[in-house]
Scaffold this motif. Structure first.
Motif, PDB file in Angstrom:
ATOM      1  N   GLN A  32       0.816  -1.221   0.000  1.00 32.83           N
ATOM      2  CA  GLN A  32       0.000   0.000   0.000  1.00 32.83           C
ATOM      3  C   GLN A  32       0.851   1.274   0.000  1.00 32.83           C
ATOM      4  O   GLN A  32       0.323   2.373  -0.161  1.00 32.83           O
ATOM      5  CB  GLN A  32      -0.912   0.005   1.237  1.00 32.83           C
ATOM      6  CG  GLN A  32      -1.895  -1.154   1.275  1.00 32.83           C
ATOM      7  CD  GLN A  32      -2.600  -1.270   2.619  1.00 32.83           C
ATOM      8  OE1 GLN A  32      -2.549  -0.360   3.441  1.00 32.83           O
ATOM      9  NE2 GLN A  32      -3.255  -2.395   2.854  1.00 32.83           N
ATOM     10  N   ALA A  33       2.161   1.115   0.177  1.00 35.26           N
ATOM     11  CA  ALA A  33       3.054   2.292   0.210  1.00 35.26           C
ATOM     12  C   ALA A  33       3.092   2.959  -1.162  1.00 35.26           C
ATOM     13  O   ALA A  33       3.026   2.287  -2.193  1.00 35.26           O
ATOM     14  CB  ALA A  33       4.455   1.865   0.627  1.00 35.26           C
ATOM     15  N   ASP A  34       3.225   4.270  -1.174  1.00 36.22           N
ATOM     16  CA  ASP A  34       3.204   4.990  -2.449  1.00 36.22           C
ATOM     17  C   ASP A  34       4.348   4.584  -3.371  1.00 36.22           C
ATOM     18  O   ASP A  34       4.182   4.555  -4.595  1.00 36.22           O
ATOM     19  CB  ASP A  34       3.203   6.514  -2.228  1.00 36.22           C
ATOM     20  CG  ASP A  34       4.459   7.014  -1.525  1.00 36.22           C
ATOM     21  OD1 ASP A  34       5.048   6.239  -0.733  1.00 36.22           O
ATOM     22  OD2 ASP A  34       4.857   8.170  -1.751  1.00 36.22           O
ATOM     23  N   LEU A  35       5.517   4.245  -2.796  1.00 34.73           N
ATOM     24  CA  LEU A  35       6.652   3.827  -3.624  1.00 34.73           C
ATOM     25  C   LEU A  35       6.310   2.577  -4.441  1.00 34.73           C
ATOM     26  O   LEU A  35       6.774   2.416  -5.565  1.00 34.73           O
ATOM     27  CB  LEU A  35       7.884   3.551  -2.759  1.00 34.73           C
ATOM     28  CG  LEU A  35       8.671   4.768  -2.260  1.00 34.73           C
ATOM     29  CD1 LEU A  35       9.750   4.334  -1.282  1.00 34.73           C
ATOM     30  CD2 LEU A  35       9.289   5.544  -3.418  1.00 34.73           C
ATOM     31  N   VAL A  36       5.488   1.685  -3.863  1.00 36.72           N
ATOM     32  CA  VAL A  36       5.075   0.474  -4.572  1.00 36.72           C
ATOM     33  C   VAL A  36       3.915   0.786  -5.518  1.00 36.72           C
ATOM     34  O   VAL A  36       3.904   0.383  -6.679  1.00 36.72           O
ATOM     35  CB  VAL A  36       4.674  -0.648  -3.580  1.00 36.72           C
ATOM     36  CG1 VAL A  36       4.164  -1.881  -4.327  1.00 36.72           C
ATOM     37  CG2 VAL A  36       5.865  -1.026  -2.698  1.00 36.72           C
ATOM     38  N   GLN A  37       2.940   1.541  -5.016  1.00 37.73           N
ATOM     39  CA  GLN A  37       1.757   1.863  -5.819  1.00 37.73           C
ATOM     40  C   GLN A  37       2.098   2.654  -7.086  1.00 37.73           C
ATOM     41  O   GLN A  37       1.423   2.520  -8.102  1.00 37.73           O
ATOM     42  CB  GLN A  37       0.754   2.661  -4.975  1.00 37.73           C
ATOM     43  CG  GLN A  37       0.043   1.835  -3.912  1.00 37.73           C
ATOM     44  CD  GLN A  37      -0.847   0.750  -4.494  1.00 37.73           C
ATOM     45  OE1 GLN A  37      -1.584   0.988  -5.443  1.00 37.73           O
ATOM     46  NE2 GLN A  37      -0.762  -0.454  -3.960  1.00 37.73           N
ATOM     47  N   ASN A  38       3.143   3.479  -6.993  1.00 34.54           N
ATOM     48  CA  ASN A  38       3.534   4.303  -8.146  1.00 34.54           C
ATOM     49  C   ASN A  38       4.420   3.551  -9.142  1.00 34.54           C
ATOM     50  O   ASN A  38       4.886   4.120 -10.122  1.00 34.54           O
ATOM     51  CB  ASN A  38       4.256   5.573  -7.680  1.00 34.54           C
ATOM     52  CG  ASN A  38       3.335   6.482  -6.885  1.00 34.54           C
ATOM     53  OD1 ASN A  38       2.118   6.393  -7.019  1.00 34.54           O
ATOM     54  ND2 ASN A  38       3.902   7.346  -6.059  1.00 34.54           N
ATOM     55  N   ALA A  81       3.607  -4.820 -12.984  1.00 35.09           N
ATOM     56  CA  ALA A  81       4.495  -5.969 -13.199  1.00 35.09           C
ATOM     57  C   ALA A  81       5.744  -5.917 -12.319  1.00 35.09           C
ATOM     58  O   ALA A  81       6.384  -6.941 -12.061  1.00 35.09           O
ATOM     59  CB  ALA A  81       4.902  -6.043 -14.669  1.00 35.09           C
ATOM     60  N   LEU A  82       6.099  -4.722 -11.839  1.00 33.38           N
ATOM     61  CA  LEU A  82       7.327  -4.563 -11.062  1.00 33.38           C
ATOM     62  C   LEU A  82       7.072  -4.354  -9.564  1.00 33.38           C
ATOM     63  O   LEU A  82       7.999  -4.168  -8.790  1.00 33.38           O
ATOM     64  CB  LEU A  82       8.126  -3.361 -11.608  1.00 33.38           C
ATOM     65  CG  LEU A  82       8.570  -3.458 -13.072  1.00 33.38           C
ATOM     66  CD1 LEU A  82       9.158  -2.140 -13.527  1.00 33.38           C
ATOM     67  CD2 LEU A  82       9.582  -4.578 -13.264  1.00 33.38           C
ATOM     68  N   ARG A  83       5.799  -4.398  -9.175  1.00 35.60           N
ATOM     69  CA  ARG A  83       5.469  -4.069  -7.777  1.00 35.60           C
ATOM     70  C   ARG A  83       6.037  -5.063  -6.776  1.00 35.60           C
ATOM     71  O   ARG A  83       6.434  -4.678  -5.683  1.00 35.60           O
ATOM     72  CB  ARG A  83       3.953  -3.931  -7.610  1.00 35.60           C
ATOM     73  CG  ARG A  83       3.451  -2.605  -8.131  1.00 35.60           C
ATOM     74  CD  ARG A  83       1.972  -2.420  -7.962  1.00 35.60           C
ATOM     75  NE  ARG A  83       1.543  -1.226  -8.689  1.00 35.60           N
ATOM     76  CZ  ARG A  83       0.296  -0.915  -8.939  1.00 35.60           C
ATOM     77  NH1 ARG A  83      -0.677  -1.705  -8.517  1.00 35.60           N
ATOM     78  NH2 ARG A  83      -0.013   0.179  -9.597  1.00 35.60           N
ATOM     79  N   MET A  84       6.069  -6.353  -7.142  1.00 41.84           N
ATOM     80  CA  MET A  84       6.592  -7.345  -6.207  1.00 41.84           C
ATOM     81  C   MET A  84       8.066  -7.071  -5.922  1.00 41.84           C
ATOM     82  O   MET A  84       8.513  -7.146  -4.782  1.00 41.84           O
ATOM     83  CB  MET A  84       6.421  -8.768  -6.767  1.00 41.84           C
ATOM     84  CG  MET A  84       6.638  -9.825  -5.687  1.00 41.84           C
ATOM     85  SD  MET A  84       6.882 -11.468  -6.323  1.00 41.84           S
ATOM     86  CE  MET A  84       5.258 -11.879  -6.897  1.00 41.84           C
ATOM     87  N   LYS A  85       8.800  -6.715  -6.995  1.00 44.01           N
ATOM     88  CA  LYS A  85      10.221  -6.413  -6.850  1.00 44.01           C
ATOM     89  C   LYS A  85      10.419  -5.148  -6.014  1.00 44.01           C
ATOM     90  O   LYS A  85      11.268  -5.093  -5.120  1.00 44.01           O
ATOM     91  CB  LYS A  85      10.846  -6.220  -8.241  1.00 44.01           C
ATOM     92  CG  LYS A  85      12.348  -6.367  -8.263  1.00 44.01           C
ATOM     93  CD  LYS A  85      12.846  -6.503  -9.690  1.00 44.01           C
ATOM     94  CE  LYS A  85      14.327  -6.826  -9.711  1.00 44.01           C
ATOM     95  NZ  LYS A  85      14.830  -7.019 -11.088  1.00 44.01           N
ATOM     96  N   ALA A  86       9.574  -4.149  -6.278  1.00 40.68           N
ATOM     97  CA  ALA A  86       9.661  -2.890  -5.531  1.00 40.68           C
ATOM     98  C   ALA A  86       9.353  -3.127  -4.048  1.00 40.68           C
ATOM     99  O   ALA A  86      10.025  -2.582  -3.167  1.00 40.68           O
ATOM    100  CB  ALA A  86       8.681  -1.865  -6.110  1.00 40.68           C
ATOM    101  N   ALA A  87       8.358  -3.983  -3.779  1.00 43.23           N
ATOM    102  CA  ALA A  87       7.984  -4.289  -2.395  1.00 43.23           C
ATOM    103  C   ALA A  87       9.125  -4.990  -1.669  1.00 43.23           C
ATOM    104  O   ALA A  87       9.380  -4.739  -0.489  1.00 43.23           O
ATOM    105  CB  ALA A  87       6.722  -5.154  -2.382  1.00 43.23           C
ATOM    106  N   ARG A  88       9.824  -5.868  -2.396  1.00 36.52           N
ATOM    107  CA  ARG A  88      10.944  -6.608  -1.795  1.00 36.52           C
ATOM    108  C   ARG A  88      12.071  -5.639  -1.428  1.00 36.52           C
ATOM    109  O   ARG A  88      12.653  -5.718  -0.340  1.00 36.52           O
ATOM    110  CB  ARG A  88      11.425  -7.683  -2.771  1.00 36.52           C
ATOM    111  CG  ARG A  88      12.321  -8.728  -2.120  1.00 36.52           C
ATOM    112  CD  ARG A  88      12.359 -10.018  -2.899  1.00 36.52           C
ATOM    113  NE  ARG A  88      12.678  -9.832  -4.303  1.00 36.52           N
ATOM    114  CZ  ARG A  88      11.887 -10.219  -5.316  1.00 36.52           C
ATOM    115  NH1 ARG A  88      10.741 -10.817  -5.070  1.00 36.52           N
ATOM    116  NH2 ARG A  88      12.235 -10.016  -6.573  1.00 36.52           N
TER     117      ARG A  88
END
Length: 257
Positions: free
Chosen positions: A200-206, A210-217
């Motif tokens: 739910q963090a903006d860094l992930v949401q933005n 396709a890349l959100r899982m990597k960004a979340a990690r």
């Protein structure tokens, strides 16, 4: 404060977050009632002013008024929108509301604005608390997500002790992936991956889906470090320099993914 006090403190903050969501739902429900009722007076207004708070403010000003020159919407809407509303009001096919209906609509509008005011106060409370007790974590993921992470872990020190792989899935809801098509399973797996609070963090949401899982990690790894700094180094001094530095680093890293 010991960690039990920590947990209790964050529980209050998390409850505030949950109440904010409930208030949003309540505002949405009341705003729908207002729009359904007021559509008889001014059916076009809903499409001109989609924001429920602005809509409520305008309805309070307009009421059953026919002569728009007597109504001042300055400060509620941009001048261009005021012009469109004024022109549309002069040609609307709507008819004045019965007094009892108008009174009910006005009461609902006032409720919407009061609920919104309460919501802003709660958000301000959460932000003020989180910026002091977990400044680096708050800088990374925002005060709302930081409060949820700490609440789910049972306190800041407990969160700091978790490996990033666990922190990443805090708040996720597991789905049953058995049965159904492969595509369905993949879609469900994607939902699971992004269902944690980190998602739910903006860094992930933005980030592109396709890349959100990597960004979340990537973000989870830094969150663990931020939580440790907030828990053990100069706790409560509000210094968020490390959090800001990591946020900038992650932003650059994500744009290169």
């Amino acid at each position: 404060a010991d960690d039990d006090d920590d947990g209790g403190q964050y529980e209050v903050i998390v409850q505030c977050n949950e109440m904010v969501i409930e208030i949003d739902n309540e505002i949405e429900a009341i705003a729908k009632t207002v729009k359904d009722e007021y559509a008889r007076r001014f059916p076009e207004l809903d499409s001109l002013i989609p924001n429920p708070l602005d809509y409520a403010r305008v309805v309070l000003k307009l009421g059953n008024e026919i002569e728009m020159s007597d109504v001042d919407l300055t400060g509620i809407l941009p001048s261009a929108t005021i012009m469109v509303v004024t022109v549309t009001a002069s040609t609307t096919i709507g008819t004045p509301l019965p007094e009892a209906t108008l009174a009910s609509v006005i009461e609902c509008c006032e409720q919407v604005l009061k609920l919104s005011d309460n919501k802003q106060r709660m958000l301000a409370f959460v932000e003020s608390k989180m910026s002091i007790v977990a400044p680096n974590l708050s800088n990374l993921v925002g005060t709302t997500v930081a409060a949820k992470l700490i609440g789910a872990a049972g306190g800041l020190h407990k969160l700091a002790a978790l490996p990033s792989t666990v922190l990443q899935i805090l708040g996720s809801k597991k789905r049953n992936l058995q049965g159904g098509s492969v595509a369905g399973a993949q879609a469900a797996a994607s939902v699971v991956a992004h269902a944690g609070f980190i998602g739910q963090a903006d860094l992930v949401q933005n980030t592109p889906p396709a890349l959100r899982m990597k960004a979340a990690r990537i973000l989870a790894g830094k969150c663990t470090l931020a939580a440790r700094i907030d828990a053990y180094q100069n706790a409560g001094d509000g210094n968020a320099a490390a959090g800001q530095q990591w946020r900038d680093e992650i932003t650059k890293k994500i744009t290169k993914l």
